[in-house]
Design an enzyme around this catalytic site. Structure first.
Site, PDB file in Angstrom:
ATOM      1  N   TYR A 160       9.045 -17.292 -21.300  1.00  0.00           N
ATOM      2  CA  TYR A 160       9.010 -18.419 -20.344  1.00  0.00           C
ATOM      3  C   TYR A 160       7.653 -18.984 -20.141  1.00  0.00           C
ATOM      4  CZ  TYR A 160       8.626 -15.023 -16.242  1.00  0.00           C
ATOM      5  OH  TYR A 160       8.332 -14.008 -15.887  1.00  0.00           O
ATOM      6  N   LYS A 175       1.534 -15.831 -17.840  1.00  0.00           N
ATOM      7  CA  LYS A 175       1.823 -15.977 -18.938  1.00  0.00           C
ATOM      8  C   LYS A 175       1.975 -16.929 -19.592  1.00  0.00           C
ATOM      9  CE  LYS A 175       4.193 -11.770 -18.136  1.00  0.00           C
ATOM     10  NZ  LYS A 175       3.361 -10.188 -18.293  1.00  0.00           N
TER      11      LYS A 175
HETATM   12  C1  HXC Z   1       9.273 -13.535  -2.255  1.00  0.00           C
HETATM   13  C2  HXC Z   1       7.872 -11.855  -2.662  1.00  0.00           C
HETATM   14  C3  HXC Z   1       8.168 -11.264  -3.071  1.00  0.00           C
HETATM   15  C4  HXC Z   1       9.743 -11.544  -3.017  1.00  0.00           C
HETATM   16  C5  HXC Z   1       6.968  -9.949  -2.473  1.00  0.00           C
HETATM   17  N1  HXC Z   1       6.255 -11.608  -1.856  1.00  0.00           N
HETATM   18  N2  HXC Z   1       7.921 -10.385  -2.636  1.00  0.00           N
HETATM   19  N3  HXC Z   1       7.944 -13.543  -1.951  1.00  0.00           N
HETATM   20  N4  HXC Z   1      10.037 -13.122  -2.678  1.00  0.00           N
HETATM   21  N5  HXC Z   1      11.049 -10.733  -3.948  1.00  0.00           N
HETATM   22  C6  HXC Z   1       4.822 -11.521  -1.395  1.00  0.00           C
HETATM   23  C7  HXC Z   1       4.974 -11.120   0.178  1.00  0.00           C
HETATM   24  O1  HXC Z   1       5.604 -11.934   1.457  1.00  0.00           O
HETATM   25  C8  HXC Z   1       3.698 -11.403   0.522  1.00  0.00           C
HETATM   26  O2  HXC Z   1       3.312 -12.307   0.583  1.00  0.00           O
HETATM   27  C9  HXC Z   1       3.062 -11.986  -0.893  1.00  0.00           C
HETATM   28  O3  HXC Z   1       4.367 -11.597  -2.361  1.00  0.00           O
HETATM   29  C10 HXC Z   1       2.987  -9.839  -2.038  1.00  0.00           C
HETATM   30  O4  HXC Z   1       3.042  -9.036  -1.915  1.00  0.00           O
HETATM   31  P1  HXC Z   1       3.174  -7.557  -1.245  1.00  0.00           P
HETATM   32  O5  HXC Z   1       3.686  -6.562  -1.300  1.00  0.00           O
HETATM   33  O6  HXC Z   1       2.000  -7.370  -0.235  1.00  0.00           O
HETATM   34  O7  HXC Z   1       2.281  -7.499  -2.575  1.00  0.00           O
HETATM   35  P2  HXC Z   1       2.172  -6.105  -3.846  1.00  0.00           P
HETATM   36  O8  HXC Z   1       1.517  -4.567  -2.312  1.00  0.00           O
HETATM   37  O9  HXC Z   1       0.376  -5.702  -4.310  1.00  0.00           O
HETATM   38  O10 HXC Z   1       3.202  -5.659  -4.505  1.00  0.00           O
HETATM   39  C11 HXC Z   1       3.295  -6.722  -6.094  1.00  0.00           C
HETATM   40  C12 HXC Z   1       5.027  -7.325  -6.509  1.00  0.00           C
HETATM   41  C13 HXC Z   1       5.348  -6.054  -6.146  1.00  0.00           C
HETATM   42  C14 HXC Z   1       4.502  -8.220  -7.551  1.00  0.00           C
HETATM   43  C15 HXC Z   1       4.729  -8.163  -4.797  1.00  0.00           C
HETATM   44  O11 HXC Z   1       6.562  -6.082  -6.760  1.00  0.00           O
HETATM   45  C16 HXC Z   1       5.051  -5.189  -7.226  1.00  0.00           C
HETATM   46  O12 HXC Z   1       3.683  -4.232  -7.187  1.00  0.00           O
HETATM   47  N6  HXC Z   1       5.283  -5.385  -8.375  1.00  0.00           N
HETATM   48  C17 HXC Z   1       4.807  -4.454  -9.589  1.00  0.00           C
HETATM   49  C18 HXC Z   1       5.805  -4.186 -10.560  1.00  0.00           C
HETATM   50  C19 HXC Z   1       6.553  -5.404 -11.150  1.00  0.00           C
HETATM   51  O13 HXC Z   1       6.695  -6.747 -10.172  1.00  0.00           O
HETATM   52  N7  HXC Z   1       7.168  -5.445 -12.267  1.00  0.00           N
HETATM   53  C20 HXC Z   1       8.472  -6.533 -12.720  1.00  0.00           C
HETATM   54  C21 HXC Z   1       7.744  -6.497 -13.983  1.00  0.00           C
HETATM   55  S1  HXC Z   1       8.989  -7.220 -14.769  1.00  0.00           S
HETATM   56  P3  HXC Z   1       3.060 -12.877   2.334  1.00  0.00           P
HETATM   57  O14 HXC Z   1       3.500 -14.675   2.083  1.00  0.00           O
HETATM   58  O15 HXC Z   1       4.582 -12.330   3.109  1.00  0.00           O
HETATM   59  O16 HXC Z   1       1.764 -11.970   2.466  1.00  0.00           O
HETATM   60  C22 HXC Z   1       9.320  -9.052 -15.478  1.00  0.00           C
HETATM   61  C23 HXC Z   1       9.684  -9.772 -16.355  1.00  0.00           C
HETATM   62  C24 HXC Z   1       9.634 -10.662 -16.672  1.00  0.00           C
HETATM   63  O17 HXC Z   1       7.829  -9.200 -16.097  1.00  0.00           O
HETATM   64  C25 HXC Z   1      11.316 -11.413 -17.103  1.00  0.00           C
HETATM   65  C26 HXC Z   1      12.052 -11.679 -15.322  1.00  0.00           C
HETATM   66  C27 HXC Z   1      14.017 -12.163 -16.110  1.00  0.00           C
HETATM   67  P1  NAP Z   2       7.824  -2.579 -14.755  1.00  0.00           P
HETATM   68  O1  NAP Z   2       8.565  -1.632 -15.064  1.00  0.00           O
HETATM   69  O2  NAP Z   2       8.064  -3.068 -12.786  1.00  0.00           O
HETATM   70  O3  NAP Z   2       6.283  -2.177 -14.820  1.00  0.00           O
HETATM   71  C1  NAP Z   2       5.036  -2.659 -14.888  1.00  0.00           C
HETATM   72  C2  NAP Z   2       4.123  -1.812 -14.064  1.00  0.00           C
HETATM   73  O4  NAP Z   2       2.430  -2.542 -14.008  1.00  0.00           O
HETATM   74  C3  NAP Z   2       3.983  -1.011 -13.328  1.00  0.00           C
HETATM   75  O5  NAP Z   2       3.997   0.223 -13.666  1.00  0.00           O
HETATM   76  C4  NAP Z   2       3.134  -0.500 -12.431  1.00  0.00           C
HETATM   77  O6  NAP Z   2       2.547   0.000 -11.706  1.00  0.00           O
HETATM   78  C5  NAP Z   2       1.960  -1.687 -13.116  1.00  0.00           C
HETATM   79  N1  NAP Z   2       1.201  -2.541 -11.752  1.00  0.00           N
HETATM   80  C6  NAP Z   2       1.775  -4.080 -11.568  1.00  0.00           C
HETATM   81  N2  NAP Z   2       1.276  -3.882 -10.592  1.00  0.00           N
HETATM   82  C7  NAP Z   2      -0.308  -3.368 -11.188  1.00  0.00           C
HETATM   83  C8  NAP Z   2      -1.756  -3.720 -10.685  1.00  0.00           C
HETATM   84  N3  NAP Z   2      -1.865  -4.123  -9.852  1.00  0.00           N
HETATM   85  N4  NAP Z   2      -2.368  -3.072 -11.260  1.00  0.00           N
HETATM   86  C9  NAP Z   2      -2.161  -1.894 -12.122  1.00  0.00           C
HETATM   87  N5  NAP Z   2      -0.454  -1.378 -12.459  1.00  0.00           N
HETATM   88  C10 NAP Z   2      -0.358  -2.714 -11.632  1.00  0.00           C
HETATM   89  O7  NAP Z   2       8.277  -3.505 -15.348  1.00  0.00           O
HETATM   90  P2  NAP Z   2       8.430  -3.873 -17.270  1.00  0.00           P
HETATM   91  O8  NAP Z   2       9.876  -4.256 -17.310  1.00  0.00           O
HETATM   92  O9  NAP Z   2       8.315  -2.571 -17.845  1.00  0.00           O
HETATM   93  O10 NAP Z   2       7.751  -4.936 -17.934  1.00  0.00           O
HETATM   94  C11 NAP Z   2       6.356  -4.325 -18.837  1.00  0.00           C
HETATM   95  C12 NAP Z   2       6.403  -5.743 -19.004  1.00  0.00           C
HETATM   96  O11 NAP Z   2       6.772  -6.277 -19.920  1.00  0.00           O
HETATM   97  C13 NAP Z   2       5.441  -6.309 -18.079  1.00  0.00           C
HETATM   98  O12 NAP Z   2       4.465  -6.608 -18.912  1.00  0.00           O
HETATM   99  C14 NAP Z   2       6.388  -8.114 -18.218  1.00  0.00           C
HETATM  100  O13 NAP Z   2       5.984  -8.968 -17.781  1.00  0.00           O
HETATM  101  C15 NAP Z   2       7.257  -7.787 -19.124  1.00  0.00           C
HETATM  102  N6  NAP Z   2       7.982  -8.171 -19.480  1.00  0.00           N
HETATM  103  C16 NAP Z   2       9.173  -7.402 -19.256  1.00  0.00           C
HETATM  104  C17 NAP Z   2      10.650  -7.620 -19.551  1.00  0.00           C
HETATM  105  C18 NAP Z   2      11.801  -6.905 -19.486  1.00  0.00           C
HETATM  106  O14 NAP Z   2      12.791  -7.687 -19.695  1.00  0.00           O
HETATM  107  N7  NAP Z   2      11.491  -5.841 -18.460  1.00  0.00           N
HETATM  108  C19 NAP Z   2      10.799  -9.333 -20.380  1.00  0.00           C
HETATM  109  C20 NAP Z   2       9.240  -9.883 -19.932  1.00  0.00           C
HETATM  110  C21 NAP Z   2       8.983  -9.969 -20.298  1.00  0.00           C
HETATM  111  P3  NAP Z   2       2.268   0.405 -10.272  1.00  0.00           P
HETATM  112  O15 NAP Z   2       3.253   0.079  -9.482  1.00  0.00           O
HETATM  113  O16 NAP Z   2       2.314   2.547 -10.483  1.00  0.00           O
HETATM  114  O17 NAP Z   2       0.258  -0.097 -10.156  1.00  0.00           O
END
Ligand code: HXC
Ligand code: NAP
Length: 291
Positions: A160, A175
């Site tokens: 995207y 991204k």
């Molecule tokens: C709306 C949300 C939310 C949700 C968090 N927020 N989750 N808002 N819907 N589901 C808001 C919170 O309310 C807060 O805003 C702000 O985001 C920060 O939230 P925190 O929980 O304090 O942040 P933090 O502890 O730093 O955690 C970051 C995070 C969390 C992104 C929110 O989900 C995380 O740690 N993710 C890491 C792993 C991850 O996301 N993996 C996915 C990658 S997969 P306010 O205003 O309330 O303060 C990927 C796939 C792509 O990218 C393809 C997909 C189809």
């Molecule tokens: P995931 O399992 O949720 O992994 C995300 C990782 O990022 C976690 O290990 C997390 O570790 C680390 N991370 C998040 N915030 C961080 C921070 N502030 N500092 C350091 N580490 C942080 O996600 P995934 O599906 O494997 O995705 C991996 C990559 O592929 C991402 O770039 C995602 O956007 C991309 N992607 C995934 C998909 C899919 O189908 N899964 C599709 C398109 C793109 P901690 O929580 O320990 O920090």
């Protein structure tokens, strides 16, 4: 029929020992796709450092890397914090040597209609995905330029970046920034021997998906495989092979490129699109109201 299944888990696309004696940094390498990529580098002989926030995540990565006989290093690091990144690279250099490859894999993401996204929610995702990727790249680039040592950066993206991503305004914009930054850094750092590429996974289900990502409508559905032109989703080892190839000398003239590994899912178009469903409805949200 669809696209054939790839070779079995454990098959190697590059020769055994291709990364012997090298250190590789994988951010977010303790879970999901990052761990699969980390393990493939390890299988090919690299020592792998995992940088992430969660101790349990890092431990899972170390276990997976050591299981294929490689050396692993876990370093606590929030990639939003440049000082933590500098300290993490110091630890990697002193334990494993100057890393030859950096995989910017860590990301934060959750589905949300843009009108519901708070400023801090936007900032958080952009900070992890775009700023974090730049901060880690900057640290790697500066050390390599100073040392006069070649190296390679791999930025994990999402398709995207090209199309926009309804329900993911923050992540899609970040991204897109990463893809653009890949191209700029590749030109700036080619004279120093540093290559910068992108790798975009398509639909790659895995056991570590967050509850937010599992909650994306259709994610994990019975017909998920059949929803793709390939008639299947990605197997995580397919990303490991692509990542290690892009970081290897066999890709030494490839830089500034972003490779999409998604079985052509992102380019699908129907001759006529089905009836349009707004994001709020797809996510089962009530009509928007101001607080
Ligand atoms: C709306 C949300 C939310 C949700 C968090 N927020 N989750 N808002 N819907 N589901 C808001 C919170 O309310 C807060 O805003 C702000 O985001 C920060 O939230 P925190 O929980 O304090 O942040 P933090 O502890 O730093 O955690 C970051 C995070 C969390 C992104 C929110 O989900 C995380 O740690 N993710 C890491 C792993 C991850 O996301 N993996 C996915 C990658 S997969 P306010 O205003 O309330 O303060 C990927 C796939 C792509 O990218 C393809 C997909 C189809
Ligand atoms: P995931 O399992 O949720 O992994 C995300 C990782 O990022 C976690 O290990 C997390 O570790 C680390 N991370 C998040 N915030 C961080 C921070 N502030 N500092 C350091 N580490 C942080 O996600 P995934 O599906 O494997 O995705 C991996 C990559 O592929 C991402 O770039 C995602 O956007 C991309 N992607 C995934 C998909 C899919 O189908 N899964 C599709 C398109 C793109 P901690 O929580 O320990 O920090």
């Amino acid at each position: 029929m669809g696209l054939p299944e790839p070779p079995a888990l454990g098959s190697m696309a590059l020769a055994a020992g291709a990364f012997d004696g090298q250190a590789v940094v994988v951010t977010g390498g303790g879970t999901g796709l990052g761990r699969a990529i980390a393990v493939e580098f390890a299988r090919l002989g690299a020592s792998v450092a995992i940088l992430s926030r969660g101790e349990e995540h890092r431990a899972a990565g170390v276990t997976a890397i050591e299981a294929v006989g490689a050396r692993a290093l876990a370093v606590a690091c929030d990639i939003r914090q440049p000082d933590q990144i500098a300290a993490a690279f110091d630890a990697v250099e002193s334990e494993l040597g100057l890393p030859t490859t950096l995989v910017n894999n860590a990301a934060g993401n959750f589905p949300v209609p843009a009108e519901d996204l708070s400023p801090n929610g936007w900032r958080t995702v952009v900070d992890i995905v775009l700023n974090g990727t730049f901060f880690c790249s900057r640290e790697f680039g500066r050390r390599h330029i100073a040392a006069g040592a070649p190296g390679s950066i791999l930025n994990i993206g999402a398709s995207y970046a090209w199309t926009g991503g309804p329900g993911f305004a923050h992540s899609a914009a970040a991204k897109a920034g990463v893809k653009n930054m890949t191209e700029t850094l590749a030109v700036e750092w080619a004279p120093y021997g540093v290559r910068v590429n992108g790798l975009v996974p398509g639909l790659f289900p895995h056991e570590d998906e967050t509850a937010d990502i599992r909650g994306v409508p259709g994610r994990g559905a019975e017909d998920e495989e059949a929803s793709c032109p390939a008639m299947r989703t990605g197997r995580t080892r397919e990303l490991g092979w692509a990542a290690t190839f892009l970081a290897s000398p066999f890709a030494s003239f490839i830089s500034g490129e972003t490779l999409v590994v998604d079985g052509v899912n992102w380019q699908r178009r129907a001759m006529r699109q089905p009836a349009f469903v707004p994001i709020r409805d797809q996510m089962g949200k009530e009509p928007f109201q101001l607080d």
